[in-house]
Enzyme design. Structure first.
Site, PDB file in Angstrom:
ATOM      1  N   GLU A  96     -28.389 -57.066 115.786  1.00  0.00           N
ATOM      2  CA  GLU A  96     -29.066 -58.357 115.886  1.00  0.00           C
ATOM      3  C   GLU A  96     -29.451 -58.786 114.471  1.00  0.00           C
ATOM      4  OE1 GLU A  96     -33.008 -60.448 117.875  1.00  0.00           O
ATOM      5  OE2 GLU A  96     -33.146 -58.422 117.109  1.00  0.00           O
ATOM      6  N   ASP A 143     -31.810 -53.437 117.205  1.00  0.00           N
ATOM      7  CA  ASP A 143     -32.809 -54.495 117.232  1.00  0.00           C
ATOM      8  C   ASP A 143     -33.229 -54.885 115.808  1.00  0.00           C
ATOM      9  OD1 ASP A 143     -34.679 -55.925 119.079  1.00  0.00           O
ATOM     10  OD2 ASP A 143     -36.208 -54.865 117.920  1.00  0.00           O
TER      11      ASP A 143
END
Ligand code: GLC
Length: 559
Positions: free
Chosen positions: A250, A205
């Site tokens: 990401e 993330d």
């Protein structure tokens, strides 16, 4: 390179499927999806052709950010099940030929995490330095917040100690201080723990935020090794602990910066990254019925190591961000696919799924997925895309696309037997409701979206040139047509996509081919000979799409 390599570097031509256990399938009838329910649905995923599941956060959470605010990095949210239930899912998925990865959310914790509870209580807390604090009033940082509808600063005053803590996301998500070696040790332990339970890697993330040290005490920041060296160390740890595990990052940044997160052309950092740039360019191309933006984005990708890979996607679990387009371009996409304010968030994204954006036009929807699967990279699906689910604008913000999975036309779309009020979110209503869009009906219908997706996936998996090969945009006269060639080893595949509503005929000349070659359609039964000089004319319907294998006379490949 040989076909056998594809079993080794499995992520180069995988089919990744993202789901949230909470909204996928509720087996105990309490209204919340659970691991037991997911286990019951693994055969649906295996049958679809998925090779890697990406589980959104399943850890204990304070529920401010749908699980991305974690209160225990080693736990399993008790509403979803236990560690045992998770391991059962991993084991069963492995048996069906699927690997499992999960979100690694270590840029921040929840404010309810015991580390932060301790850190905020006193400047002398042993966990104080796990987070980033400042003593003097912060300047205006409103331009740096990720969720501008909810926050206007990345610093939050902690009354008790009179200092401000850093949070790039919601204020309930204090940023961890990665410059602190103790934090880095914890991150390594967290990764090691889940790998030991059988995960094949992580979707990491918010990577650039995780590595950023702006705001950190100068001395400490100076002692922190180059962030990219740290990422390299995490990747090395992964390699030592789990064979063939991946970090799927990401990183929503321009391509040149993404190159750095791969570790440059020699790799060594993130294994894979989502191509946010190509995704956004694809929507601009769709809005304009002009292939140029997508072609430009793909040909401008930086060179990456053959071990690395791009993740291609139509949408993910967040807003469909258009932040890398210019203001005018974004306005064009908004006008075409989400003109109403309630369809947009943060001034940069859409909270719609593709089928409603395209007014449910099946030709156009299928063309877009055909395009996505034919692009160089590894496709990443978001649950429900395989049946053409829509969104619910009745849900708040990004939750619009995180509605319960639609399994049947029955109550709650077959997701749960509980009362509707106990579900994690509203079930989609209207034309995309479970009555019209559900797995059970589509399983029995050979013309369904599900059957089409299955075919695309099968052809994608049979065509390693798509994940591995050289990519080339082919010259042809129609701006609305995206024509490309992927070649690898002795295989080559031509894909044609008509972004426009009018049929057309596409003349092509394939270098190095001649009358001893033919083109075999892979999505329908059709064979087209090439002329002496390798030229051919191919017809495309409005929003038409074709995948054509270049087959030499003496080829032994199965077509
Ligand atoms: C990532 C996730 C998003 C989450 C945020 C904070 O961007 O995709 O869903 O809100 O990180 O963890």
């Amino acid at each position: 390179m040989r076909i056998t390599d594809t079993a080794d570097l499995w992520w180069k031509n995988a089919v990744v499927y993202c789901l949230d256990v909470e909204t996928f399938m509720d087996w105990d009838g309490d209204g919340c999806g659970d691991f037991a329910g997911l286990a019951q649905r693994l055969d649906h995923l295996a049958d679809l052709g998925v090779t890697c599941l990406w589980l959104m956060p399943f850890y204990p959470t304070a529920e401010r950010d749908d699980g991305y605010d974690i209160t225990d990095f080693y736990g399993v949210d008790p509403r979803l099940g236990t560690h045992g239930d998770l391991v059962e899912v991993i084991r069963t998925a492995n048996d069906r030929g699927m690997r499992v990865i999960a979100d690694l959310v270590v840029n921040h914790t929840s404010e309810k995490h015991p580390w932060f509870r301790s850190a905020r209580s006193s400047k002398d807390s042993p966990y104080r330095d796990f987070y980033v604090w400042r003593a003097d009033p912060p300047p205006d940082t409103s331009a740096q917040v990720v969720f501008p509808d909810q926050e206007d600063s990345i610093w939050q005053l902690e009354e008790k100690t009179g200092e401000w803590y850093l949070h790039k996301f919601y204020r309930q998500q204090p940023d961890l201080n990665v410059a602190n070696p103790l934090v880095r040790d914890e991150i390594a332990k967290v990764m090691g723990f889940w790998l030991q339970l059988g995960l094949s890697g992580f979707r990491v993330d918010a990577v650039p935020f995780l590595l950023e040290t702006a705001g950190v005490d100068e001395q400490e920041a100076a002692a922190f090794p180059d962030p990219h060296q740290y990422l390299r160390a995490l990747r090395a740890l992964l390699g030592r602990r789990a064979e063939a595990a991946v970090l799927l990052g990401e990183v929503n940044l321009p391509h040149e910066q993404q190159a750095e997160f791969f570790g440059g052309p020699d790799g060594g950092e993130l294994t894979m990254q989502f191509d946010f740039i190509a995704m956004q360019a694809m929507y601009l191309s769709l809005a304009r019925c002009d292939a140029a933006p997508l072609a430009d984005a793909l040909t401008a990708r930086p060179r990456i190591s053959p071990d690395n890979q791009w993740g291609t996607f139509v949408r993910n679990h967040d807003e469909l961000t258009l932040d890398k387009l210019s203001e005018d371009e974004r306005a064009e996409v908004f006008a075409a696919f989400g003109p109403e304010a309630r369809m947009q968030v943060y001034g940069r994204g859409l909270i719609r799924r593709l089928p409603p954006m395209l007014a449910g036009d099946p030709r156009r929807i299928r063309m877009v997925y055909s395009l996505m699967f034919s692009l160089p990279g590894t496709p990443v699906l978001f649950y429900g895309e395989e049946i053409g689910m829509g969104e619910s604008l009745a849900a708040e913000g990004r939750l619009a696309v995180r509605t319960p999975m639609q399994w049947t036309s029955g109550k709650n779309g077959g997701f749960s037997t509980a009362a509707a009020g106990r579900l994690p979110g509203p079930v989609v209503e209207g034309g995309f409701s479970p009555e019209h869009v559900n797995v059970a009906d589509q399983r029995r219908d050979p013309d369904s979206m599900l059957a089409f997706m299955r075919l695309l996936i099968r052809r994608y998996r049979e065509s390693p040139e798509l994940g591995w090969g050289n990519f080339e945009v082919l010259d042809q006269p129609h701006p609305q047509v995206f024509a490309h060639l992927s070649s690898w080893d002795d295989g080559a595949l031509v894909a044609l996509h008509n972004l426009g509503a009018e049929p057309c005929t596409v003349p092509l000349t394939l270098a190095g081919c001649g009358s001893t070659h033919r083109l075999e359609d892979l999505l329908v039964a059709c064979s087209t000979p090439l002329t002496e000089d390798g030229s051919v004319e191919l017809t495309l319907e409005g929003y038409g799409y074709r995948w054509l294998r270049v087959v030499a006379e003496d080829s032994r490949r199965l077509v």
